[in-house]
Design a protein around this motif. Structure first.
Motif, mmCIF file in Angstrom:
data_model
loop_
_atom_site.group_PDB
_atom_site.id
_atom_site.type_symbol
_atom_site.label_atom_id
_atom_site.label_comp_id
_atom_site.label_asym_id
_atom_site.label_seq_id
_atom_site.Cartn_x
_atom_site.Cartn_y
_atom_site.Cartn_z
ATOM 1 N N SER A 234 -17.118 -11.609 17.474
ATOM 2 C CA SER A 234 -17.336 -10.191 18.069
ATOM 3 C C SER A 234 -16.148 -9.759 19.065
ATOM 4 C CB SER A 234 -18.587 -9.591 18.733
ATOM 5 O OG SER A 234 -18.474 -8.418 19.139
ATOM 6 N N LEU A 235 -15.514 -8.481 19.134
ATOM 7 C CA LEU A 235 -14.562 -8.334 20.064
ATOM 8 C C LEU A 235 -15.038 -8.514 21.577
ATOM 9 C CD1 LEU A 235 -12.848 -5.156 18.643
ATOM 10 C CD2 LEU A 235 -12.096 -7.544 18.599
ATOM 11 N N THR A 236 -16.494 -8.432 21.853
ATOM 12 C CA THR A 236 -17.003 -8.420 23.109
ATOM 13 C C THR A 236 -17.492 -9.933 23.565
ATOM 14 O OG1 THR A 236 -19.171 -7.637 22.222
ATOM 15 C CG2 THR A 236 -17.513 -6.034 23.291
ATOM 16 N N TRP A 237 -16.962 -10.892 22.745
ATOM 17 C CA TRP A 237 -17.840 -12.330 22.957
ATOM 18 C C TRP A 237 -16.589 -13.107 23.905
ATOM 19 C CZ3 TRP A 237 -20.279 -14.423 18.180
ATOM 20 C CH2 TRP A 237 -21.334 -13.833 17.662
ATOM 21 N N GLU A 238 -16.839 -13.821 24.803
ATOM 22 C CA GLU A 238 -16.000 -14.526 25.607
ATOM 23 C C GLU A 238 -16.649 -16.008 25.470
ATOM 24 O OE1 GLU A 238 -13.276 -11.875 28.407
ATOM 25 O OE2 GLU A 238 -15.185 -13.015 29.283
ATOM 26 N N GLU A 239 -15.994 -16.953 25.727
ATOM 27 C CA GLU A 239 -16.586 -18.428 25.669
ATOM 28 C C GLU A 239 -15.885 -18.866 27.184
ATOM 29 O OE1 GLU A 239 -16.257 -22.705 25.764
ATOM 30 O OE2 GLU A 239 -14.384 -21.322 25.431
ATOM 31 N N HIS A 240 -17.044 -19.581 27.811
ATOM 32 C CA HIS A 240 -16.755 -20.311 29.070
ATOM 33 C C HIS A 240 -17.473 -21.441 29.163
ATOM 34 C CE1 HIS A 240 -15.407 -20.312 33.312
ATOM 35 N NE2 HIS A 240 -16.695 -20.427 33.605
ATOM 36 N N ARG A 241 -16.725 -22.492 29.275
ATOM 37 C CA ARG A 241 -17.237 -23.865 29.237
ATOM 38 C C ARG A 241 -18.338 -24.413 28.194
ATOM 39 N NH1 ARG A 241 -17.793 -24.658 35.896
ATOM 40 N NH2 ARG A 241 -15.636 -24.564 36.433
ATOM 41 N N GLY A 242 -18.157 -23.825 27.120
ATOM 42 C CA GLY A 242 -18.778 -24.215 25.994
ATOM 43 C C GLY A 242 -20.001 -23.381 25.741
ATOM 44 N N GLN A 243 -20.144 -22.163 26.829
ATOM 45 C CA GLN A 243 -21.251 -21.207 26.560
ATOM 46 C C GLN A 243 -20.669 -19.777 26.139
ATOM 47 O OE1 GLN A 243 -24.040 -20.033 25.943
ATOM 48 N NE2 GLN A 243 -25.209 -20.967 27.721
ATOM 49 N N TYR A 244 -21.271 -19.023 25.170
ATOM 50 C CA TYR A 244 -20.559 -17.758 24.863
ATOM 51 C C TYR A 244 -21.376 -16.775 25.513
ATOM 52 C CZ TYR A 244 -17.759 -19.311 20.655
ATOM 53 O OH TYR A 244 -16.849 -19.794 19.953
ATOM 54 N N TYR A 245 -20.666 -15.704 25.836
ATOM 55 C CA TYR A 245 -21.211 -14.696 26.701
ATOM 56 C C TYR A 245 -20.769 -13.379 25.963
ATOM 57 C CZ TYR A 245 -22.071 -17.796 30.478
ATOM 58 O OH TYR A 245 -22.329 -19.174 31.137
ATOM 59 N N GLU A 246 -21.663 -12.020 26.239
ATOM 60 C CA GLU A 246 -21.314 -11.116 25.545
ATOM 61 C C GLU A 246 -21.187 -9.978 26.818
ATOM 62 O OE1 GLU A 246 -23.275 -7.752 22.467
ATOM 63 O OE2 GLU A 246 -24.443 -8.392 24.018
ATOM 64 N N VAL A 247 -19.697 -9.380 26.593
ATOM 65 C CA VAL A 247 -19.448 -8.550 27.859
ATOM 66 C C VAL A 247 -19.375 -7.152 27.358
ATOM 67 C CG1 VAL A 247 -17.360 -8.233 29.246
ATOM 68 C CG2 VAL A 247 -17.696 -10.570 28.316
ATOM 69 N N GLN A 248 -19.620 -6.531 28.469
ATOM 70 C CA GLN A 248 -19.836 -5.027 28.272
ATOM 71 C C GLN A 248 -18.278 -4.410 27.810
ATOM 72 O OE1 GLN A 248 -18.993 -1.957 29.950
ATOM 73 N NE2 GLN A 248 -20.574 -0.536 29.103
ATOM 74 N N ALA A 249 -18.586 -3.447 26.894
ATOM 75 C CA ALA A 249 -17.484 -3.039 26.423
ATOM 76 C C ALA A 249 -16.308 -2.530 27.198
ATOM 77 C CB ALA A 249 -17.739 -1.814 25.229
ATOM 78 N N ALA A 250 -16.698 -1.690 28.136
ATOM 79 C CA ALA A 250 -15.922 -1.180 29.163
ATOM 80 C C ALA A 250 -15.308 -2.241 30.096
ATOM 81 C CB ALA A 250 -16.461 0.017 30.130
ATOM 82 N N GLY A 251 -15.816 -3.144 30.391
ATOM 83 C CA GLY A 251 -15.269 -4.425 31.178
ATOM 84 C C GLY A 251 -14.390 -5.219 30.491
ATOM 85 N N ILE A 252 -14.288 -5.351 29.095
ATOM 86 C CA ILE A 252 -13.434 -6.095 28.416
ATOM 87 C C ILE A 252 -12.479 -5.520 27.860
ATOM 88 C CG2 ILE A 252 -14.420 -6.001 26.043
ATOM 89 C CD1 ILE A 252 -14.316 -8.917 25.928
ATOM 90 N N TRP A 253 -12.523 -3.951 27.918
ATOM 91 C CA TRP A 253 -11.299 -3.200 27.128
ATOM 92 C C TRP A 253 -9.950 -3.471 27.754
ATOM 93 C CZ3 TRP A 253 -9.351 -0.968 23.647
ATOM 94 C CH2 TRP A 253 -8.442 -0.072 23.736
ATOM 95 N N PRO A 254 -9.830 -3.404 29.149
ATOM 96 C CA PRO A 254 -8.408 -3.888 29.761
ATOM 97 C C PRO A 254 -7.729 -4.909 29.090
ATOM 98 C CG PRO A 254 -9.825 -3.118 31.508
ATOM 99 C CD PRO A 254 -10.716 -3.387 30.120
ATOM 100 N N THR A 255 -8.581 -6.170 29.002
ATOM 101 C CA THR A 255 -7.807 -7.376 28.494
ATOM 102 C C THR A 255 -7.537 -7.119 27.088
ATOM 103 O OG1 THR A 255 -9.324 -8.816 30.124
ATOM 104 C CG2 THR A 255 -8.238 -9.786 27.964
#
Length: 409
Positions: A234-255
């Motif tokens: 998904s466009l809103t998934w991020e990986e950090h140290r082997g763990q996947y997180y779901e980020v709020q749409a407005a929060g990830i939009w600038p990146t």
């Protein structure tokens, strides 16, 4: 004109088709598999449109791919109908880049640049509508572009009988069409991520659900949530140290915006459409989602509706084919390219194989626009609580068809 078949038997009666779909919605387990075509109405792109955008927007990369033999002249000539296999192209670039890195070849920068641009074209195709990303309010209920998605969710959940499981939505898309549609009607979505401020992937959440604690007996009709498995990420998934997180749409939009507009070279943990995903999916998140998909297909009394999917992902095709060993599985495929059982030359190999089985548990609806996502949603019946309601529904559909036929004459 309706172009459809069930196994080797043509279906020419609209009422018969809708009655058949109504019966399938009553099975114990129901699910939908959505591909890129299901998001076109909301601003997404088909694979063909995606490739055209790549050639137009990144002509330098397209020319380099042609020069290095990754694509043919027919591929980059948009006046022709030839479209390269984006999955194989991504694989070739990944393999070549690994070799160029090993031998310190000067082609490596151009290869990476081309792959980044291909990835960028995929992201831009999945953004749908940029205003939807800019604030916490998301999509409003009256947003016409997501009407079919909302209606689909409402029909699926309202069709559930007491004690039946909530419906599943499987998708190969990165976009947020399902999430936004569900949120606009206050429907809960279980997508494997839990938490409020730090939403991390926890697969046991798929074993949970919502219910009305005040409802008893037949009053428990319907479901209060859907399960969503995004098989490619998904466009809103991020990986950090082997763990996947779901980020709020407005929060990830600038990146996301910077990457889409070529201001940065890479973005997050996106999985580019590629046959290599078959290897990549041994990872924790995607592997778990595919396992859930395979598990769903193996359940007794299961129906799966497929729409907008071009059968270009081999790992999914294998699961669908092997799933037919389940004697109670019903597949309904909406495929615009399907025109006749006697003319399958233009279809994907996986579809031809599916049709060749002539399995009566496989229903295919074609005919161009007649097989688009909005038509699938229209064909699905409004909820019926009892068996008598289904019979009444079929009678009403047939009466309406007869009246329409008489008026046309």
């Amino acid at each position: 004109m309706l172009i459809a078949c069930r196994g080797s038997t043509p279906i020419t009666d609209e009422v018969a088709l809708r009655a058949h779909l109504a019966m399938l919605l009553r099975l114990e387990n129901i699910g939908v598999l959505l591909g890129a075509g299901a998001s076109v109405g909301a601003g997404g792109k088909t694979v063909k449109q995606l490739w055209s955008s790549f050639v137009d927007d990144f002509d330098e990369s397209a020319s380099w791919l042609l020069q290095e033999g990754f694509v043919s002249e027919q591929d980059v000539d948009l006046n022709q109908s030839n479209i390269p296999n984006v999955e194989l192209l991504a694989d070739k670039l990944a393999i070549a880049s690994a070799e160029w890195l090993r031998v310190d070849d000067d082609k490596l920068p151009n290869g990476r640049f081309a792959r980044e641009n291909l990835n960028r074209a995929v992201v831009k195709a999945a953004l749908l509508q940029e205003p939807w990303w800019t604030g916490p309010s998301g999509v409003s209920f009256d947003e016409e572009l997501l009407k079919s998605h909302r209606t689909l969710l409402q029909k699926l959940t309202a069709s559930r009988q007491p004690a039946q499981a909530a419906p599943w939505i499987f998708t190969t898309n990165y976009d947020l069409a399902i999430e936004w549609a569900a949120e606009s009607i206050d429907m809960s979505v279980i997508n494997g991520f839990i938490g409020v401020h730090s939403r991390h992937f926890s697969p046991q959440s798929f074993d949970l659900g919502y219910r009305n604690i005040q409802a008893r007996g037949e009053a428990r009709f319907g479901a209060y949530n859907v399960y969503l498995a995004k098989l490619h990420g998904s466009l809103t998934w991020e990986e950090h140290r082997g763990q996947y997180y779901e980020v709020q749409a407005a929060g990830i939009w600038p990146t996301l915006k910077r990457f889409a507009h070529s201001e940065t070279a890479s973005f997050g943990s996106l999985v580019l459409p590629s046959a290599a995903k078959y290897v990549q999916t041994v990872g924790f998140v995607l592997g778990e989602l595919l396992r859930r998909f395979a598990e769903f297909l193996a359940r007794p009394q299961t129906s799966l509706f497929i729409c907008g999917y071009g059968f270009g992902d081999e790992h999914i095709n294998r699961l669908l084919t092997s799933a037919l060993l389940n004697p109670t599985l019903q597949l309904v495929v909406y495929l615009p390219e399907f025109v006749s059982l006697d003319d399958v030359s233009g279809l994907a190999p996986a579809v031809r194989k599916l049709l060749a089985l002539q399995n009566p548990r496989v229903t295919v609806v074609g005919g161009g626009a007649r097989a688009f996502f909005d038509k699938l949603v229209e064909d699905l019946p409004d909820p019926a609580i009892y068996d008598e309601d289904l019979k009444e529904l079929e009678n009403r559909l047939r009466t309406a068809a007869n009246i329409a036929s008489g008026s046309a004459q």
